[in-house]
Motif scaffolding. Structure first.
Motif, PDB file in Angstrom:
ATOM      1  N   ASP A   1       0.857  -1.181   0.000  1.00 21.09           N
ATOM      2  CA  ASP A   1       0.000   0.000   0.000  1.00 21.09           C
ATOM      3  C   ASP A   1       0.897   1.237   0.000  1.00 21.09           C
ATOM      4  OD1 ASP A   1      -2.939   1.046   0.526  1.00 21.09           O
ATOM      5  OD2 ASP A   1      -1.585   2.226   1.786  1.00 21.09           O
ATOM      6  N   VAL A   2       0.773   2.053  -1.037  1.00 23.42           N
ATOM      7  CA  VAL A   2       1.541   3.296  -1.160  1.00 23.42           C
ATOM      8  C   VAL A   2       0.544   4.419  -1.382  1.00 23.42           C
ATOM      9  CG1 VAL A   2       3.320   4.543  -2.425  1.00 23.42           C
ATOM     10  CG2 VAL A   2       3.515   2.059  -2.142  1.00 23.42           C
ATOM     11  N   ARG A   3       0.560   5.386  -0.483  1.00 25.47           N
ATOM     12  CA  ARG A   3      -0.363   6.518  -0.612  1.00 25.47           C
ATOM     13  C   ARG A   3       0.386   7.806  -0.363  1.00 25.47           C
ATOM     14  NH1 ARG A   3      -4.688   5.200   3.954  1.00 25.47           N
ATOM     15  NH2 ARG A   3      -4.413   3.095   3.067  1.00 25.47           N
ATOM     16  N   ASN A   4      -0.033   8.859  -1.059  1.00 26.96           N
ATOM     17  CA  ASN A   4       0.625  10.165  -0.917  1.00 26.96           C
ATOM     18  C   ASN A   4      -0.402  11.275  -1.001  1.00 26.96           C
ATOM     19  OD1 ASN A   4       0.840   9.354  -4.003  1.00 26.96           O
ATOM     20  ND2 ASN A   4       0.803  11.598  -3.927  1.00 26.96           N
ATOM     21  N   ALA A   5      -0.069  12.388  -0.384  1.00 30.72           N
ATOM     22  CA  ALA A   5      -0.925  13.568  -0.471  1.00 30.72           C
ATOM     23  C   ALA A   5      -0.888  14.110  -1.893  1.00 30.72           C
ATOM     24  CB  ALA A   5      -0.459  14.639   0.521  1.00 30.72           C
ATOM     25  N   LEU A   6      -2.025  14.599  -2.354  1.00 32.60           N
ATOM     26  CA  LEU A   6      -2.107  15.141  -3.702  1.00 32.60           C
ATOM     27  C   LEU A   6      -1.592  16.569  -3.703  1.00 32.60           C
ATOM     28  CD1 LEU A   6      -5.592  13.749  -4.689  1.00 32.60           C
ATOM     29  CD2 LEU A   6      -3.419  13.119  -5.717  1.00 32.60           C
ATOM     30  N   ALA A   7      -0.556  16.784  -4.480  1.00 30.92           N
ATOM     31  CA  ALA A   7       0.008  18.131  -4.582  1.00 30.92           C
ATOM     32  C   ALA A   7      -0.824  18.966  -5.543  1.00 30.92           C
ATOM     33  CB  ALA A   7       1.453  18.062  -5.065  1.00 30.92           C
ATOM     34  N   THR A   8      -0.651  20.259  -5.510  1.00 28.09           N
ATOM     35  CA  THR A   8      -1.355  21.163  -6.410  1.00 28.09           C
ATOM     36  C   THR A   8      -0.959  20.850  -7.844  1.00 28.09           C
ATOM     37  OG1 THR A   8      -1.325  22.877  -4.721  1.00 28.09           O
ATOM     38  CG2 THR A   8      -1.775  23.563  -6.996  1.00 28.09           C
ATOM     39  N   GLY A   9      -1.963  20.641  -8.687  1.00 29.01           N
ATOM     40  CA  GLY A   9      -1.694  20.313 -10.084  1.00 29.01           C
ATOM     41  C   GLY A   9      -1.646  18.833 -10.356  1.00 29.01           C
TER      42      GLY A   9
END
Length: 418
Positions: free
Chosen positions: A338-346
């Motif tokens: 499981d790999v998750r990351n915050a969504l950056a602008t754009g």
């Protein structure tokens, strides 16, 4: 007219005629030895057809004389292997009998039509019919000369037609059997799978190294700190060295040199190096590893490493150094990634599963990736490669937006297909 005459300018037309005449030569040799027992050559050829090597001999001869590209023409549809089954032997027997029959027919047609052309020419010159003339004609008629091209044209048409018929019979009777075609198809499938695996390896390892190098270089330039630049250069050096090892290993496979690669393919036991590389690129990485990774089978562990690598590469490429969480767990006969990351602008906020093959962004969401490059996460082959790796191991994979995060989830059975 040129289209009708074109076959006469091809070498293979005359080599096919020679191939047909060989049957006549064989029969003529027997008649020279013995005037009776005309059935003996037929029986002898039938018995020879049961010899396994006879199919290979006939196949080689057919390729040389019947194929436009010679014996090296693997696409001719004519096999050059010995008989492996009784069906192959019976087809070889039938081929030999038909070849003898068509050879005798070709010889007869050639003799009759050439003799007719000779008789017409002699009659046009004023000579009377010869005692052995096929068509007794009174001499002295000059217009017989106008008919001389007719039997010649019929002979040439017979040469072309019988040659094509012989080639079709060769492909049908000397062609690969169903078992041979299946074996060739399996070999071709294995080659395509190997090429696909090598392509995924290059995409994952080299793509990850280049992504890390680009992110590190950009961050070092923006930071303007000698200390940060030093750390970035060290990370680029380490990642580049690992990518060179992967590239050397893949090139050795492509060269088929038989040498051992400098190092084996990385497994989840080497995940720490991968995570440190992502941290060095500026990502706030939080990793959780649980379960006995050492007990994960080699194929699953190697593909699991590549899946995590591709997921982190996507994070750095499309979102940049954002907070990222990685979970690697082994439990209940499964490997969970499981790999998750915050969504950056754009970053594209797609709600469709990019692994479903659609690849279309959701209405109202940005189509361009980070940095305005005009590419979203669905555009490359990375997520598709994750899906393929999971499917080959009997697992499943999904990716997409979950709230304010982008998440890649993969489940692989430890005892699934390899």
């Amino acid at each position: 007219m040129l289209r009708l005459l074109r076959p006469l300018s091809r070498r293979v037309t005359w080599t096919r005629w020679l191939h047909l005449f060989i049957g006549t030569f064989v029969f003529g040799i027997w008649l020279f030895i013995s005037e009776g027992g005309l059935y003996i050559p037929v029986i002898a050829l039938g018995l020879l057809g049961f010899l396994p090597a006879m199919r290979m001999v006939e196949g080689l001869q057919a390729r040389v004389l019947l194929s436009p590209h010679g014996y090296k023409d693997d696409a001719s549809g004519i096999a050059v292997t010995s008989s492996a089954t009784w069906a192959d032997r019976w087809r070889t027997v039938l081929w030999l009998e038909l070849r003898l029959g068509l050879g005798l027919l070709t010889g007869r047609i050639t003799v009759v039509l050439l003799g007719l052309a000779t008789d017409l020419a002699s009659a046009a010159g004023g000579d009377g019919p010869a005692p052995d003339s096929l068509l007794p004609l009174p001499g002295g008629h000059w217009w017989y000369a106008l008919l001389v091209p007719v039997p010649v044209a019929l002979l040439l048409a017979a040469v072309v037609g019988l040659g094509e018929l012989m080639t079709l019979l060769a492909r049908r009777l000397l062609g690969p059997s169903a078992a041979e075609r299946l074996a060739a198809l399996e070999e071709r499938t294995e080659q395509l799978l190997e090429r696909n695996r090598i392509a995924r390896e290059l995409h994952d390892s080299i793509g990850h190294a280049l992504t890390v190098a680009v992110v590190q270089a950009g961050a070092a330039r923006a930071a303007g700190s000698p200390e940060f630049t030093e750390r970035a250069l060290a990370a680029i050096e380490e990642t580049g060295r690992a990518a060179l090892e992967d590239l050397e290993r893949v090139l050795l496979v492509l060269r088929e040199s038989g040498q051992r690669p400098a190092g084996g393919r990385p497994t989840l036991a080497d995940a720490d190096r991968l995570l440190e590389s992502a941290r060095a690129s500026g990502a706030a990485l939080d990793a959780e590893v649980s379960g006995p990774l050492a007990q994960v089978p080699g194929p699953v562990s190697r593909e699991g490493y590549r899946i995590v690598q591709e997921a982190l590469t996507n994070v750095l490429r499309h979102a940049g150094p954002v907070p990222t969480r990685v979970r690697i767990a082994v439990a209940a006969g499964r490997l969970e990634l499981d790999v998750r990351n915050a969504l950056a602008t754009g970053d594209p906020l797609d709600v469709l599963d990019p692994l479903d093959g659609n690849g279309s962004p959701a209405p109202g969401t940005p189509a361009a990736g980070r940095g305005g490059g005009g590419r979203s996460r669905e555009d490359g082959g990375g997520l598709r490669g994750i899906r393929e790796r999971a499917a080959l191991l009997g697992g499943e994979a999904s990716a997409g937006r979950h709230g304010d995060e982008w998440r890649v989830t993969v489940g692989l059975p430890l005892d699934g297909p390899r």
